[in-house]
Design a protein around this motif. Structure first.
Motif, PDB file in Angstrom:
ATOM      1  N   GLY A  33      -0.335  -1.619   1.511  1.00  0.00           N
ATOM      2  CA  GLY A  33      -1.615  -2.042   0.951  1.00  0.00           C
ATOM      3  C   GLY A  33      -2.809  -1.219   1.423  1.00  0.00           C
ATOM      4  N   LYS A  34      -2.561  -0.023   1.918  1.00  0.00           N
ATOM      5  CA  LYS A  34      -3.665   0.833   2.374  1.00  0.00           C
ATOM      6  C   LYS A  34      -3.903   1.986   1.400  1.00  0.00           C
ATOM      7  N   SER A  35      -3.478   1.813   0.158  1.00  0.00           N
ATOM      8  CA  SER A  35      -3.586   2.919  -0.796  1.00  0.00           C
ATOM      9  C   SER A  35      -4.997   3.074  -1.349  1.00  0.00           C
ATOM     10  N   SER A  36      -5.945   2.272  -0.874  1.00  0.00           N
ATOM     11  CA  SER A  36      -7.327   2.406  -1.357  1.00  0.00           C
ATOM     12  C   SER A  36      -8.061   3.546  -0.652  1.00  0.00           C
ATOM     13  N   ILE A  37      -7.478   4.090   0.416  1.00  0.00           N
ATOM     14  CA  ILE A  37      -8.111   5.206   1.135  1.00  0.00           C
ATOM     15  C   ILE A  37      -8.024   6.452   0.245  1.00  0.00           C
ATOM     16  N   PRO A  38      -9.161   7.091  -0.077  1.00  0.00           N
ATOM     17  CA  PRO A  38      -9.087   8.311  -0.883  1.00  0.00           C
ATOM     18  C   PRO A  38      -8.310   9.405  -0.139  1.00  0.00           C
ATOM     19  N   ILE A  39      -7.461  10.110  -0.881  1.00  0.00           N
ATOM     20  CA  ILE A  39      -6.627  11.165  -0.295  1.00  0.00           C
ATOM     21  C   ILE A  39      -6.899  12.468  -1.023  1.00  0.00           C
ATOM     22  N   ILE A  40      -7.163  13.513  -0.242  1.00  0.00           N
ATOM     23  CA  ILE A  40      -7.247  14.870  -0.778  1.00  0.00           C
ATOM     24  C   ILE A  40      -6.049  15.633  -0.203  1.00  0.00           C
ATOM     25  N   ILE A  41      -5.212  16.122  -1.095  1.00  0.00           N
ATOM     26  CA  ILE A  41      -3.995  16.835  -0.700  1.00  0.00           C
ATOM     27  C   ILE A  41      -4.351  18.264  -0.271  1.00  0.00           C
ATOM     28  N   ILE A  42      -3.691  18.717   0.789  1.00  0.00           N
ATOM     29  CA  ILE A  42      -3.754  20.125   1.190  1.00  0.00           C
ATOM     30  C   ILE A  42      -2.377  20.690   0.867  1.00  0.00           C
ATOM     31  N   SER A  43      -2.335  21.643  -0.069  1.00  0.00           N
ATOM     32  CA  SER A  43      -1.046  22.126  -0.567  1.00  0.00           C
ATOM     33  C   SER A  43      -0.884  23.625  -0.356  1.00  0.00           C
ATOM     34  N   ASN A  44       0.327  24.028   0.027  1.00  0.00           N
ATOM     35  CA  ASN A  44       0.638  25.455   0.131  1.00  0.00           C
ATOM     36  C   ASN A  44       0.824  26.063  -1.245  1.00  0.00           C
ATOM     37  N   GLU A  70       2.905  10.463  12.917  1.00  0.00           N
ATOM     38  CA  GLU A  70       1.692  10.349  13.728  1.00  0.00           C
ATOM     39  C   GLU A  70       0.505   9.988  12.826  1.00  0.00           C
ATOM     40  N   GLY A  71       0.498  10.550  11.630  1.00  0.00           N
ATOM     41  CA  GLY A  71      -0.571  10.255  10.669  1.00  0.00           C
ATOM     42  C   GLY A  71      -0.653   8.786  10.329  1.00  0.00           C
ATOM     43  N   LEU A  72       0.495   8.161  10.068  1.00  0.00           N
ATOM     44  CA  LEU A  72       0.502   6.730   9.743  1.00  0.00           C
ATOM     45  C   LEU A  72      -0.014   5.887  10.911  1.00  0.00           C
ATOM     46  N   LYS A  73       0.371   6.251  12.130  1.00  0.00           N
ATOM     47  CA  LYS A  73      -0.128   5.537  13.313  1.00  0.00           C
ATOM     48  C   LYS A  73      -1.644   5.664  13.410  1.00  0.00           C
ATOM     49  N   LYS A  74      -2.126   6.895  13.223  1.00  0.00           N
ATOM     50  CA  LYS A  74      -3.577   7.145  13.332  1.00  0.00           C
ATOM     51  C   LYS A  74      -4.353   6.416  12.238  1.00  0.00           C
ATOM     52  N   ILE A  75      -3.767   6.280  11.049  1.00  0.00           N
ATOM     53  CA  ILE A  75      -4.448   5.547   9.972  1.00  0.00           C
ATOM     54  C   ILE A  75      -4.727   4.123  10.450  1.00  0.00           C
ATOM     55  N   ASN A  76      -3.740   3.503  11.082  1.00  0.00           N
ATOM     56  CA  ASN A  76      -3.909   2.125  11.566  1.00  0.00           C
ATOM     57  C   ASN A  76      -4.895   2.023  12.728  1.00  0.00           C
ATOM     58  N   GLU A  77      -4.900   3.028  13.609  1.00  0.00           N
ATOM     59  CA  GLU A  77      -5.782   2.990  14.786  1.00  0.00           C
ATOM     60  C   GLU A  77      -7.215   3.400  14.442  1.00  0.00           C
ATOM     61  N   PHE A  78      -7.366   4.419  13.605  1.00  0.00           N
ATOM     62  CA  PHE A  78      -8.647   5.081  13.366  1.00  0.00           C
ATOM     63  C   PHE A  78      -9.384   4.507  12.150  1.00  0.00           C
ATOM     64  N   ASN A  79      -8.635   3.891  11.222  1.00  0.00           N
ATOM     65  CA  ASN A  79      -9.216   3.353   9.981  1.00  0.00           C
ATOM     66  C   ASN A  79     -10.123   4.357   9.265  1.00  0.00           C
ATOM     67  N   PRO A  80      -9.551   5.478   8.826  1.00  0.00           N
ATOM     68  CA  PRO A  80     -10.378   6.515   8.197  1.00  0.00           C
ATOM     69  C   PRO A  80     -10.912   6.088   6.827  1.00  0.00           C
ATOM     70  N   HIS A  81     -12.023   6.720   6.452  1.00  0.00           N
ATOM     71  CA  HIS A  81     -12.589   6.506   5.117  1.00  0.00           C
ATOM     72  C   HIS A  81     -11.946   7.430   4.091  1.00  0.00           C
ATOM     73  N   LEU A  82     -11.314   8.520   4.588  1.00  0.00           N
ATOM     74  CA  LEU A  82     -10.678   9.487   3.699  1.00  0.00           C
ATOM     75  C   LEU A  82      -9.615  10.263   4.473  1.00  0.00           C
ATOM     76  N   LEU A  83      -8.545  10.669   3.771  1.00  0.00           N
ATOM     77  CA  LEU A  83      -7.477  11.469   4.375  1.00  0.00           C
ATOM     78  C   LEU A  83      -7.448  12.859   3.758  1.00  0.00           C
ATOM     79  N   LEU A  84      -7.274  13.857   4.609  1.00  0.00           N
ATOM     80  CA  LEU A  84      -6.872  15.194   4.161  1.00  0.00           C
ATOM     81  C   LEU A  84      -5.400  15.280   4.529  1.00  0.00           C
ATOM     82  N   LEU A  85      -4.534  15.369   3.541  1.00  0.00           N
ATOM     83  CA  LEU A  85      -3.098  15.191   3.764  1.00  0.00           C
ATOM     84  C   LEU A  85      -2.292  16.383   3.268  1.00  0.00           C
ATOM     85  N   ASP A  86      -1.543  16.983   4.182  1.00  0.00           N
ATOM     86  CA  ASP A  86      -0.609  18.053   3.832  1.00  0.00           C
ATOM     87  C   ASP A  86       0.621  17.434   3.177  1.00  0.00           C
TER      88      ASP A  86
END
Length: 123
Positions: A75-86, A40-56
């Motif tokens: 080719g969408k690896s330019s989006i900054p990603i902040i990992i949420i980790s357990n 669902e996250g990958l679909k939303k990235i394409n639809e929403f075009n976020p400036h940043l991801l918070l990713l579990d």
């Protein structure tokens, strides 16, 4: 980059945590979308075009590492990603950084103010 709200996509399968972060970010002026698994996250990235991801990392369907690999492939690896980790285990975090993550947040120590600070740092 358009003017207006910065868009944050939260890809996190723990709904309570995702909702908490979404509420805090919306209250801080961000436009927020949520996804509850990697697919669902990958679909939303394409639809929403976020400036940043918070990713579990640990999620159903596709985990955070798989999501980051797919972003690199498309080719969408330019989006900054902040990992949420357990766990916050060094090996996990090193792998995430290697795949393009900018930073991480440990779930047990999560502080909504700190999350906003980290997001602002990368936008």
């Amino acid at each position: 980059m358009s003017t207006g709200f910065k868009k944050i996509l939260i890809i996190e399968d723990e709904i309570i945590l995702s909702d908490l972060l979404a509420k805090k970010l919306k209250g801080t002026g961000f436009e927020v979308a949520q996804a509850f698994d990697g697919e669902e996250g990958l679909k939303k990235i394409n639809e929403f075009n976020p400036h940043l991801l918070l990713l579990d990392i640990v999620m159903p369907k596709l985990d955070g590492f798989q999501v980051m690999r797919k972003l690199k492939e498309t080719g969408k690896s330019s989006i900054p990603i902040i990992i949420i980790s357990n766990s916050g285990q060094k090996v996990e975090l090193d792998k995430a950084i290697e795949l393009g993550a900018k930073d991480f947040i440990i779930k047990a120590e999560i502080n909504p103010e700190e999350v906003v600070e980290k997001i602002n740092k990368y936008l």
